[in-house]
Design a protein around this motif. Structure first.
Motif, short mmCIF file in Angstrom:
data_model
loop_
_atom_site.label_atom_id
_atom_site.label_comp_id
_atom_site.label_asym_id
_atom_site.label_seq_id
_atom_site.Cartn_x
_atom_site.Cartn_y
_atom_site.Cartn_z
N VAL A 1 3.49 -11.20 13.37
CA VAL A 1 4.45 -10.14 13.07
C VAL A 1 3.85 -9.16 12.07
CG1 VAL A 1 6.71 -9.66 12.03
CG2 VAL A 1 6.42 -11.63 13.54
N VAL A 2 3.21 -9.67 11.04
CA VAL A 2 2.61 -8.82 10.02
C VAL A 2 1.49 -7.98 10.62
CG1 VAL A 2 1.34 -8.80 7.83
CG2 VAL A 2 3.24 -10.39 8.16
N ARG B 1 1.11 -7.00 13.69
CA ARG B 1 1.73 -5.97 14.54
C ARG B 1 2.24 -4.80 13.70
NH1 ARG B 1 4.60 -9.56 18.17
NH2 ARG B 1 5.96 -9.74 16.39
N GLN B 2 2.86 -5.10 12.58
CA GLN B 2 3.37 -4.04 11.71
C GLN B 2 2.23 -3.23 11.10
OE1 GLN B 2 5.83 -6.29 9.04
NE2 GLN B 2 7.68 -5.89 10.23
N ILE B 3 1.17 -3.89 10.70
CA ILE B 3 0.03 -3.18 10.11
C ILE B 3 -0.64 -2.29 11.16
CG2 ILE B 3 -2.28 -3.48 9.12
CD1 ILE B 3 -1.14 -5.95 7.66
N ALA C 1 0.75 -0.83 13.50
CA ALA C 1 1.65 0.27 13.81
C ALA C 1 1.60 1.39 12.76
CB ALA C 1 3.08 -0.25 13.93
N LEU C 2 0.81 1.21 11.70
CA LEU C 2 0.70 2.26 10.69
C LEU C 2 0.17 3.54 11.31
CD1 LEU C 2 -0.91 0.28 7.72
CD2 LEU C 2 1.45 1.07 7.90
#
Length: 74
Positions: A23-24, A26-28, A30-31
């Motif tokens: 999850v982390v 994926r979020q990174i 997406a920056l």
């Protein structure tokens, strides 16, 4: 697995298990392209994040001139 280490003294701060790491990561990823991601390295073994440990943070508060140095602990 995401591993956290101090960007100043290279001590290992901690890690996040694989299920939470996905999850982390994926979020990174997406920056926005313009955002600074120099703190992050991703390879086949996982992700590595450079941050600051409590000891180094306290030292920087005591000696703010250290901010001008990339590596101030030898």
């Amino acid at each position: 697995m995401i591993r956290y280490s101090c960007s100043h003294c290279d001590s290992e701060i901690g890690s996040i298990p694989l299920d939470a790491a996905e999850v982390v990561i994926r979020q990174i990823k997406a920056l926005d392209e313009g955002e600074n991601t120099s703190f992050l390295t991703i390879n086949e073994h996982g992700a590595y994040i450079q941050c600051i440990c409590e000891h180094c943070e306290q030292s920087l508060k005591t000696f703010p001139d250290y901010y001008t140095l990339k590596k101030w602990l030898q």
